[in-house]
Design a protein around this motif. Structure first.
Motif, PDB file in Angstrom:
ATOM      1  N   LEU A 204       0.818  -1.214   0.000  1.00 26.65           N
ATOM      2  CA  LEU A 204       0.000   0.000   0.000  1.00 26.65           C
ATOM      3  C   LEU A 204       0.857   1.272   0.000  1.00 26.65           C
ATOM      4  CD1 LEU A 204      -2.785  -1.048   2.519  1.00 26.65           C
ATOM      5  CD2 LEU A 204      -3.049  -0.739   0.055  1.00 26.65           C
ATOM      6  N   HIS A 205       1.976   1.214   0.682  1.00 27.14           N
ATOM      7  CA  HIS A 205       2.826   2.409   0.757  1.00 27.14           C
ATOM      8  C   HIS A 205       3.316   2.846  -0.621  1.00 27.14           C
ATOM      9  CE1 HIS A 205       5.614  -0.989   0.725  1.00 27.14           C
ATOM     10  NE2 HIS A 205       6.560  -0.158   0.338  1.00 27.14           N
ATOM     11  N   LEU A 206       3.418   1.879  -1.546  1.00 26.52           N
ATOM     12  CA  LEU A 206       3.883   2.218  -2.885  1.00 26.52           C
ATOM     13  C   LEU A 206       2.849   3.045  -3.649  1.00 26.52           C
ATOM     14  CD1 LEU A 206       5.610  -1.130  -3.893  1.00 26.52           C
ATOM     15  CD2 LEU A 206       6.683   1.000  -3.174  1.00 26.52           C
ATOM     16  N   ILE A 207       1.561   2.801  -3.390  1.00 26.35           N
ATOM     17  CA  ILE A 207       0.518   3.604  -4.036  1.00 26.35           C
ATOM     18  C   ILE A 207       0.673   5.060  -3.623  1.00 26.35           C
ATOM     19  CG2 ILE A 207      -1.969   4.015  -4.173  1.00 26.35           C
ATOM     20  CD1 ILE A 207      -2.358   1.003  -3.688  1.00 26.35           C
ATOM     21  N   ARG A 208       0.827   5.265  -2.336  1.00 27.98           N
ATOM     22  CA  ARG A 208       0.969   6.634  -1.825  1.00 27.98           C
ATOM     23  C   ARG A 208       2.235   7.285  -2.362  1.00 27.98           C
ATOM     24  NH1 ARG A 208      -0.859   7.867   4.361  1.00 27.98           N
ATOM     25  NH2 ARG A 208      -0.723  10.149   4.327  1.00 27.98           N
ATOM     26  N   GLU A 209       3.332   6.520  -2.423  1.00 25.42           N
ATOM     27  CA  GLU A 209       4.584   7.063  -2.918  1.00 25.42           C
ATOM     28  C   GLU A 209       4.509   7.402  -4.408  1.00 25.42           C
ATOM     29  OE1 GLU A 209       7.638   4.290  -1.952  1.00 25.42           O
ATOM     30  OE2 GLU A 209       7.302   4.448   0.215  1.00 25.42           O
ATOM     31  N   LEU A 210       3.826   6.564  -5.179  1.00 24.93           N
ATOM     32  CA  LEU A 210       3.705   6.824  -6.613  1.00 24.93           C
ATOM     33  C   LEU A 210       2.905   8.095  -6.879  1.00 24.93           C
ATOM     34  CD1 LEU A 210       3.117   3.182  -7.877  1.00 24.93           C
ATOM     35  CD2 LEU A 210       4.941   4.710  -8.650  1.00 24.93           C
ATOM     36  N   ILE A 211       1.833   8.306  -6.127  1.00 26.40           N
ATOM     37  CA  ILE A 211       1.029   9.514  -6.299  1.00 26.40           C
ATOM     38  C   ILE A 211       1.857  10.742  -5.925  1.00 26.40           C
ATOM     39  CG2 ILE A 211      -0.950  10.778  -5.361  1.00 26.40           C
ATOM     40  CD1 ILE A 211      -2.448   8.114  -5.324  1.00 26.40           C
ATOM     41  N   ALA A 212       2.572  10.676  -4.810  1.00 26.97           N
ATOM     42  CA  ALA A 212       3.381  11.817  -4.376  1.00 26.97           C
ATOM     43  C   ALA A 212       4.507  12.107  -5.366  1.00 26.97           C
ATOM     44  CB  ALA A 212       3.954  11.542  -2.995  1.00 26.97           C
TER      45      ALA A 212
END
Length: 218
Positions: A204-212
């Motif tokens: 899940l952390h990768l989704i947030r990182e990709l958006i940022a």
């Protein structure tokens, strides 16, 4: 440093009755976002971890984020309508958000069935006074899904928006090839997360990182 406001729970009005929604608001609202959860007949709700991750990522960019429950989920009234009534409900939610905060830049996010609905909403708003500017699709439903149990004729995206399509390498609900087949004629890049399943367990952390990484704050 200004902190985001606590998550707010509201009941909005849609064509089938009440729409149960959660709202995540930054300290300063500079945009509006709506995030849609996965299939309501298979446990999808606005508390889903992927939907929650999308909401927090958009909030961190300066968006007031509404996470509605689809028809028949939580306190939302009505019955599942295979994406048709759900599309109308999301348009109603956007209209409500604009009445509260004004016609700010609009972003949408969706997970699985929620992504299918958001593609429909994006198409409906193309050419309007408030078109979608940013669209995040995670594990998006396209083509034959769940071993043929469900079929999605996902519309193509209109031009002029920034899209981020994220899919798991080992998604066994919506095969990665389905998303490639949908994206290929549109020349849309797809970000593939190695080892990720449909629900992005442990990723899940990768989704947030990709958006940022892909979108600057408003």
């Amino acid at each position: 440093m200004n902190r985001p406001l606590p998550t707010e729970s509201v009941l909005l009005r849609g064509a089938a009755g009440a729409i149960d929604a959660l709202i995540d608001t930054p300290a300063e609202v500079r945009g509006l976002a709506v995030v849609c959860h996965p299939h309501p007949l298979y446990g999808g709700a606005n508390t889903n971890k992927v939907a929650h991750t999308l909401a927090r990522a958009f909030r961190d960019l300066g968006y007031a984020v509404i996470r509605p429950n689809f028809r028949g989920v939580g306190k939302s009234e009505g019955a599942h309508d295979f994406g048709n009534g759900e599309t109308e409900d999301i348009l109603a939610v956007i209209g409500w958000a604009q009445s509260r905060w004004g016609s700010l830049p609009l972003a949408l996010g969706g997970f699985s069935f929620g992504g299918y609905v958001q593609c429909r909403v994006t198409s409906r708003l193309a050419g309007s006074l408030t078109p979608v500017q940013r669209l995040a699709l995670v594990g998006m439903a396209a083509g034959s899904a769940a071993d043929g149990a469900r079929q999605y004729d996902t519309p193509p995206l209109p031009g002029g928006l920034s899209s981020l399509i994220i899919h798991g390498e080992v998604d066994d609900t919506v095969p990665l090839l389905n998303v490639f087949d949908w994206a290929r004629p549109q020349e849309l890049p797809v970000v593939v997360v190695p080892g990720a399943d449909h629900f992005f367990h442990g990723k899940l952390h990768l989704i947030r990182e990709l958006i940022a990484r892909n979108w600057a704050p408003l």
